[in-house]
Design an enzyme around this catalytic site. Structure first.
Site, PDB file in Angstrom:
ATOM      1  N   LYS A 271      47.930  51.670  83.273  1.00 30.61           N
ATOM      2  CA  LYS A 271      48.951  52.690  83.040  1.00 30.61           C
ATOM      3  C   LYS A 271      49.956  52.752  84.194  1.00 30.61           C
ATOM      4  CE  LYS A 271      49.085  57.602  81.789  1.00 30.61           C
ATOM      5  NZ  LYS A 271      48.175  58.722  81.470  1.00 30.61           N
TER       6      LYS A 271
ATOM      7  N   ASP B 176      44.632  60.400  74.257  1.00 26.05           N
ATOM      8  CA  ASP B 176      44.947  60.483  75.684  1.00 26.05           C
ATOM      9  C   ASP B 176      44.727  59.089  76.255  1.00 26.05           C
ATOM     10  OD1 ASP B 176      45.072  60.835  78.411  1.00 26.05           O
ATOM     11  OD2 ASP B 176      43.373  62.229  78.542  1.00 26.05           O
TER      12      ASP B 176
ATOM     13  N   ASP C  24      47.410  69.612  86.569  1.00 28.06           N
ATOM     14  CA  ASP C  24      46.793  68.418  85.975  1.00 28.06           C
ATOM     15  C   ASP C  24      46.644  67.346  87.059  1.00 28.06           C
ATOM     16  OD1 ASP C  24      46.072  66.176  84.557  1.00 28.06           O
ATOM     17  OD2 ASP C  24      47.720  66.275  83.115  1.00 28.06           O
TER      18      ASP C  24
ATOM     19  N   GLU D 198      51.274  65.349  79.035  1.00 28.65           N
ATOM     20  CA  GLU D 198      49.858  65.679  79.187  1.00 28.65           C
ATOM     21  C   GLU D 198      49.593  67.149  79.518  1.00 28.65           C
ATOM     22  OE1 GLU D 198      48.793  62.546  81.871  1.00 28.65           O
ATOM     23  OE2 GLU D 198      48.906  61.065  80.270  1.00 28.65           O
TER      24      GLU D 198
END
Lengths: 659, 213
Positions: free
Chosen positions: A91, A27, A214, A192
């Protein structure tokens, strides 16, 4: 060895005993990253040398010229010393261009390279050295790889890496690049929320609908899955892209900084290191308020009394409620896409550190009416770890499967519609969002002018009706078309989205059989915000878009019929018409010329229809002439076109589908 | 592994005659057992999905990619009742109005004859509504009329979908008894119903648009 997974189809054996190379699940998060693997049928996180599971996605390049790179918790220390030599949240920069990240940069202490041009991939300038976002990501991945290798005592070269569900082509490609830079073969990119569902699905192999909420550090995703005997089929996905725990931190940070400025006369914002210290204090307060009814924010100030402030959970919740409520609209939209009501969702899985906030749990539970149905949110697995655990499950499946995963298969979807720009800037959607991947679609193109030898194709991603409102993914030319009459070539273009969500395009001219392969190289990625805005806008603007689209289509048709009339006037049949007929056609054509410059779609339509009617006899005469004439075929076809019944050859633009 | 470099050769075109029905070993029928198709989709996915070939040779990965995208494309086309009907008619060589012209054009051109009077009246009302909107006026009676028209056309829309399903039965029966005349007749009726459905759907949207202003 290479065909190991082939051999194992329908004959899966526990690979725990096999000397096969380990495939790890990673992850790569905005705030924290983790690496996990399957051990005896259970996914487990691999701790670092310091014994902790999380590796903060923070990379420091300490001054001193020894090119040393510090990753994770040790890099945190540099934030309070030399904030401009530390990169975090990289990211958010993956697969982006300069024009995409202006808003982000305001929040970052690090700088971009000075010579950066719009349209090129980002480069950061850290003490005179330049780094791209994938390079920063690669530093984090390398640390995770080292942790895994230390743990296993052998080299690790294969991994599954997770990405936010809404990540586009460029962002996915950038993530794969980061893996390659870190010496990892990325076997698969997994979304994810889907990975989280896999982690939860291991011990409850049954049938039902699952929603995965999420809410992470920088991103929000919602996915709805159908579980059926080991099959995890994603039916809808959505998200709000610039929404995460960061936004809550920023709210608290702004208040604390204003407080400090007000009570001390200092300008804390000009001191990058102090801002980072305050940020740390408010983040700690946020975390404390998930378990305590009140907390105290205390910050040491240089040469001043410390700043101290009491914050109750009630005050905190009042402050963050609007932010949390922003996650609910994408949830409702995803439910609508899946054609489900909240009550039809059997399980709701909570993922991401921000789901620890009690108000988040309360609002999500309320939306799905869980309490009334005697159900509870799934928070059993650590929300910081569940994505990595799911990645480990998928890694095990890709490695050939074990007893625990033998029956599991993930069927994921593409989060954004893929379209091509047709004449007039209208988007013809070719693969709709939420299509199961791999997915392909074939479109036919032709030329608009005699002897034309290339056709330009513009590929876009997004939900809007006009290409200018979607994000440009790539442009390419279909070249080397043999010269033929307009409309005669038939170029077949195949669009294929692979299991990683990455697009491939191939083309072939069917009449000559000439084949051409095109690899679509995305010039830049969509910003998260744009993707998100595009989806939201498509709801808001559906009507305005539809009106504008119809106007454009009417103009295109007007041009079409006017061109045909002009061409017909050079045809011998024209002379067979009476003077009255000729002048009626001429004046109607003039009228259409005027109307098509205006915005009145109905007037353009009416004018087209009138002209079409007035030219009916002309078309019939041309048709008759063609039948009786020895010229035959070609004139016949062109007369057919003039009848306004549409050519039998493909349109010079893709069909406009209106749902 | 599955980056762009793998697609170095053009994808294999599906074998001649491999339509989406044959992907599921089905005859070209319309009233399908979707539960069975779903089971077949899952079963076939387990066999060919790229996840099963993650470490296989490049050729096998390419094969898996092709097979799975064909499977997914077929499932997508057959799953939705309207998409399935349109797909079958195209396979049978029937041109739908949608294919022959842009959506707006066919809206104007192919007014189903039985709707002519209603559409004429509706267009007048819509025009009036738009004029009112431009002038900033609101005519409550006109609004009520349009709302009624909207409900009326929404009801027609549901009726058309039901009628399409009825034709499925006729198509399937004709196919099973290999009666090509009946098949052709059913196909033509379905094509007309699909065109009418699209037409009515656009009308409903026009009314919604006018009411929203």
């Amino acid at each position: 060895m290479e065909d190991r997974s082939l051999v194992q189809i329908g004959n899966s054996t526990d690979s725990a005993n096999a000397p096969a190379e380990r495939v790890v699940g990673i992850d790569l998060g905005t705030t924290n990253s983790l690496v996990a693997f399957m051990q005896g049928g259970q996914p487990v996180v691999i701790p670092g040398e310091d014994g902790t599971n999380l590796v903060p996605s923070v990379v420091a390049f300490p001054a001193g010229g020894d090119k040393r790179v510090v990753v994770g918790y040790p890099a945190h220390r540099y934030l309070a010393e030399s904030a401009d030599r530390v990169v975090y949240s990289a990211k958010r920069l993956m697969g982006r261009g300069l024009e995409d990240v202006q808003e982000e940069l305001k929040l970052f202490p690090f700088r971009l390279a000075r010579d950066l041009q719009p349209g090129e991939a980002l480069r950061l300038d850290i003490g005179g050295q330049q780094y791209t976002p994938p390079e920063i990501g690669a530093q984090v991945l390398r640390q995770l790889k080292r942790n895994a290798e230390r743990y296993f005592g052998v080299a690790v070269t294969k991994a599954v890496v997770t990405v936010p569900a809404y990540f586009n082509d460029a962002q996915r490609q950038a993530t794969k690049d980061a893996g390659r830079m870190a010496g990892l073969d990325v076997l698969r990119l997994v979304n994810e929320p889907t990975a989280a569902a896999l982690a939860y699905g291991l011990d409850r192999q049954k049938t039902g609908m699952v929603a995965v909420y999420d809410f992470g550090g920088g991103t929000f995703d919602i996915s709805i899955l159908r579980l059926d005997d080991g099959i995890f089929e994603v039916v809808a996905t959505g998200g709000d892209t610039h929404l995460g725990g960061d936004d809550i931190d920023n709210l608290l940070l702004a208040i604390a900084l204003d407080d400090i400025a007000g009570s001390t006369g200092l300008d804390p914002r000009s001191n990058g290191e102090l801002v980072q210290v305050v940020r740390k204090a408010v983040t700690d307060a946020k975390i404390a308020l998930s378990s305590e009814p009140a907390t105290r924010i205390v910050v040491e100030l240089p040469g001043q009394e410390p700043y101290a402030r009491e914050l109750t959970r009630e005050q905190f919740e009042q402050l963050i409620r609007p932010t949390i409520e922003r996650t609910l609209a994408p949830v409702r939209a995803a439910l609508a896409d899946a054609q489900l009501t909240p009550e039809q969702i059997d399980e709701v899985v909570m993922v991401g550190g921000s789901t620890r906030i009690p108000l988040v749990q309360h609002l999500v539970g309320e939306l799905f009416r869980l309490e009334a149905r005697g159900r509870k949110l799934h928070t059993e697995l650590n929300p910081d770890e569940v994505v990595a655990l799911g990645a480990a499950v998928q890694a095990d499946i890709l490695a050939g499967g074990s007893a625990a995963t033998a029956d599991m298969l993930l069927l994921d979807v593409t989060p954004l519609s893929l379209g091509i720009e047709a004449l007039g800037g209208v988007v013809a959607k070719i693969i709709h969002r939420n299509s199961t991947i791999p997915a392909s679609e074939t479109e036919h193109f032709t030329t608009g002018v005699d002897g034309q030898t290339n056709v330009a194709v513009h590929v876009v991603q997004g939900e809007r009706e006009l290409s200018k409102d979607c994000r440009s993914l790539a442009r390419f030319d279909l070249k080397g078309i043999p010269p033929m009459s307009a409309g005669l070539p038939r170029i077949e273009v195949r669009f294929l989205i692979d299991a990683n969500g990455i697009l491939h395009v191939s083309a072939r001219e069917q009449r000559s059989g000439k084949e051409a392969e095109i690899e679509v190289k995305p010039t830049y990625g969509l910003t998260d915000e744009q993707v998100e805005t595009m989806i939201l806008d498509s709801f808001d603007n559906a009507e305005a878009d539809f009106e504008q689209r119809q106007l454009i289509e009417a103009r295109v048709e007007a041009d079409d019929i006017l061109a045909k009339v002009e061409k017909a006037k050079t045809h011998p049949t024209w002379k067979l018409l009476s003077f009255e007929e000729q002048s009626e056609i001429n004046s109607l054509a003039d009228e259409l010329h005027i109307f098509k410059e205006g915005d009145d779609r109905v007037a353009i339509r009416g004018s087209i229809d009138a002209l079409d009617k007035a030219t009916h006899r002309l078309a019939e005469l041309m048709m008759d002439g063609a039948v009786t004439s020895a010229l035959g075929g070609e004139t016949m076809a062109s007369a057919g076109e003039k009848l306004g019944q549409g050519p039998t050859a493909p349109h010079p633009f893709a069909k406009a589908e209106i749902k | 592994m599955t980056n762009g470099d793998d697609v170095s050769t053009p994808p294999q075109s599906a074998p001649q005659g491999a339509d989406y029905f044959s992907v599921f070993s089905l005859p070209r029928l319309l009233d399908l057992d979707m539960k069975a198709i779903e089971r077949a989709f899952y079963r076939r996915s387990r066999e060919v999905h790229p996840d099963r070939f993650a470490q296989a040779s490049a050729e096998k990965q390419q094969w898996s990619l092709e097979q799975t995208s064909l499977l997914n494309d077929a499932y997508r086309a057959l799953k939705d009742p309207i998409a399935r009907t349109e797909y079958l008619l195209r396979l049978e060589g029937i041109t739908l109005a949608e294919d022959a012209a842009t959506a707006d054009r066919q809206e104007k051109k192919n007014v189903p004859p039985e709707l002519l009077a209603e559409v004429f009246e509706l267009n007048m009302q819509l025009e009036e509504m738009r004029m009112n909107a431009q002038m900033g006026e609101d005519d409550p009676q006109l609004r009520r009329d349009l709302e009624q028209a909207q409900a009326e056309f929404a009801g027609q829309f549901a009726g058309i979908e039901a009628a399409i399903r009825t034709e499925w039965g006729k198509w399937d029966a004709a196919s099973n008894s290999d009666n090509s005349a009946d098949k052709q007749a059913a196909a033509e009726r379905m094509a007309a119903l699909l065109d009418k459905r699209r037409y009515v759907r656009n009308l409903v949207r026009d009314v919604q648009q006018a009411l929203g202003n």
